[in-house]
Design a protein around this motif. Sequence first.
Motif, PDB file in Angstrom:
ATOM      1  N   GLU A 119       0.840  -1.202   0.000  1.00 23.64           N
ATOM      2  CA  GLU A 119       0.000   0.000   0.000  1.00 23.64           C
ATOM      3  C   GLU A 119       0.876   1.252   0.000  1.00 23.64           C
ATOM      4  O   GLU A 119       0.599   2.217  -0.711  1.00 23.64           O
ATOM      5  N   ARG A 120       1.950   1.223   0.793  1.00 25.07           N
ATOM      6  CA  ARG A 120       2.879   2.348   0.857  1.00 25.07           C
ATOM      7  C   ARG A 120       3.559   2.569  -0.492  1.00 25.07           C
ATOM      8  O   ARG A 120       3.682   3.696  -0.956  1.00 25.07           O
ATOM      9  N   LEU A 121       3.995   1.489  -1.116  1.00 22.15           N
ATOM     10  CA  LEU A 121       4.681   1.613  -2.408  1.00 22.15           C
ATOM     11  C   LEU A 121       3.755   2.196  -3.474  1.00 22.15           C
ATOM     12  O   LEU A 121       4.156   3.059  -4.259  1.00 22.15           O
ATOM     13  N   VAL A 122       2.511   1.736  -3.498  1.00 28.58           N
ATOM     14  CA  VAL A 122       1.550   2.267  -4.471  1.00 28.58           C
ATOM     15  C   VAL A 122       1.247   3.729  -4.161  1.00 28.58           C
ATOM     16  O   VAL A 122       1.204   4.572  -5.063  1.00 28.58           O
ATOM     17  N   ALA A 123       1.060   4.039  -2.890  1.00 24.69           N
ATOM     18  CA  ALA A 123       0.741   5.417  -2.497  1.00 24.69           C
ATOM     19  C   ALA A 123       1.892   6.374  -2.790  1.00 24.69           C
ATOM     20  O   ALA A 123       1.674   7.562  -3.025  1.00 24.69           O
ATOM     21  N   ARG A 135      13.406   6.811  -6.556  1.00 25.41           N
ATOM     22  CA  ARG A 135      14.291   6.344  -7.633  1.00 25.41           C
ATOM     23  C   ARG A 135      15.688   6.039  -7.071  1.00 25.41           C
ATOM     24  O   ARG A 135      16.300   5.037  -7.423  1.00 25.41           O
ATOM     25  N   THR A 136      16.170   6.903  -6.190  1.00 30.12           N
ATOM     26  CA  THR A 136      17.488   6.692  -5.581  1.00 30.12           C
ATOM     27  C   THR A 136      17.491   5.437  -4.719  1.00 30.12           C
ATOM     28  O   THR A 136      18.390   4.595  -4.825  1.00 30.12           O
ATOM     29  N   LEU A 137      16.483   5.300  -3.854  1.00 36.96           N
ATOM     30  CA  LEU A 137      16.406   4.124  -2.990  1.00 36.96           C
ATOM     31  C   LEU A 137      16.238   2.850  -3.807  1.00 36.96           C
ATOM     32  O   LEU A 137      16.835   1.813  -3.494  1.00 36.96           O
ATOM     33  N   SER A 138      15.450   2.919  -4.867  1.00 40.80           N
ATOM     34  CA  SER A 138      15.237   1.763  -5.725  1.00 40.80           C
ATOM     35  C   SER A 138      16.526   1.335  -6.412  1.00 40.80           C
ATOM     36  O   SER A 138      16.839   0.135  -6.501  1.00 40.80           O
ATOM     37  N   ALA A 139      17.299   2.302  -6.884  1.00 43.45           N
ATOM     38  CA  ALA A 139      18.579   1.987  -7.530  1.00 43.45           C
ATOM     39  C   ALA A 139      19.526   1.321  -6.528  1.00 43.45           C
ATOM     40  O   ALA A 139      20.218   0.349  -6.866  1.00 43.45           O
ATOM     41  N   GLN A 140      19.544   1.816  -5.291  1.00 40.11           N
ATOM     42  CA  GLN A 140      20.408   1.219  -4.268  1.00 40.11           C
ATOM     43  C   GLN A 140      19.948  -0.192  -3.917  1.00 40.11           C
ATOM     44  O   GLN A 140      20.770  -1.097  -3.713  1.00 40.11           O
ATOM     45  N   LEU A 141      18.633  -0.390  -3.857  1.00 45.27           N
ATOM     46  CA  LEU A 141      18.096  -1.720  -3.586  1.00 45.27           C
ATOM     47  C   LEU A 141      18.477  -2.687  -4.704  1.00 45.27           C
ATOM     48  O   LEU A 141      18.893  -3.815  -4.447  1.00 45.27           O
ATOM     49  N   ASN A 142      18.349  -2.251  -5.951  1.00 45.53           N
ATOM     50  CA  ASN A 142      18.710  -3.105  -7.079  1.00 45.53           C
ATOM     51  C   ASN A 142      20.188  -3.479  -7.048  1.00 45.53           C
ATOM     52  O   ASN A 142      20.557  -4.617  -7.349  1.00 45.53           O
ATOM     53  N   GLU A 143      21.044  -2.531  -6.673  1.00 41.14           N
ATOM     54  CA  GLU A 143      22.473  -2.831  -6.541  1.00 41.14           C
ATOM     55  C   GLU A 143      22.702  -3.897  -5.469  1.00 41.14           C
ATOM     56  O   GLU A 143      23.494  -4.825  -5.656  1.00 41.14           O
ATOM     57  N   LEU A 144      22.001  -3.742  -4.344  1.00 41.75           N
ATOM     58  CA  LEU A 144      22.150  -4.702  -3.254  1.00 41.75           C
ATOM     59  C   LEU A 144      21.631  -6.076  -3.670  1.00 41.75           C
ATOM     60  O   LEU A 144      22.275  -7.102  -3.414  1.00 41.75           O
ATOM     61  N   LEU A 145      20.473  -6.130  -4.332  1.00 39.91           N
ATOM     62  CA  LEU A 145      19.928  -7.411  -4.789  1.00 39.91           C
ATOM     63  C   LEU A 145      20.871  -8.078  -5.787  1.00 39.91           C
ATOM     64  O   LEU A 145      21.096  -9.297  -5.718  1.00 39.91           O
TER      65      LEU A 145
END
Length: 198
Positions: A119-123, A135-145
């Motif tokens: 719900e938080r992600l959609v909101a 976008r910044t947090l997502s890029a960092q998450l993708n690097e970590l994954l």
Amino acid sequence: MTAAATPKGERRRAALVEAAAKLLVEGGFDAVRHRAVAERAGLPLASTTYYFDSLEDLVAAAVEHHGNAELETGRRRLEELATRNRGVQAMVELVLDMLLGPESGDEEADAEAVLLRYERLVATGRRPYLRPLMRTLSAQLNELLTEIFARSGTPVREAELEKLVALVDGAVVNALIAVDPAPRAAAARMLQAALDGS
């Protein structure tokens, strides 16, 4: 924003951000209100407007704080994974922790936490002021994954990672729609099957 130039000011601002982040996780964006944050932090109501120009600034700080804390936890767990168990199951659990949050051991509470997370992600998409941060947090998450998969002996390219994340998201959303009490288990099955090539 009024600068928190003193150590006391920095502590107060940090307490407000942490309180807002907890409220965000527990109840979504609607839970983050000036009064609720001040009460949770044990500070006067006026402190929220003293340290933050707007509720949007406070929400953005809370999202950033929570996102960075999750990433840091994931990095620590990755180091543990690298030195102890590199098995596929350990990798799947860490990936799911990064995408869905850690398990608490209470299946019902975990399912509710996953629902609140989505719900938080959609909101977030409805809040343009958060898009650059996300976008910044997502890029960092993708690097970590990507690093998690690589260190576990299953390196993935960017397009493959995108498919795996979409697979987890789809499994979770389908489980939530079906009122499945274990969306994480559904995601684990799908991710495991994809990694096994079946």
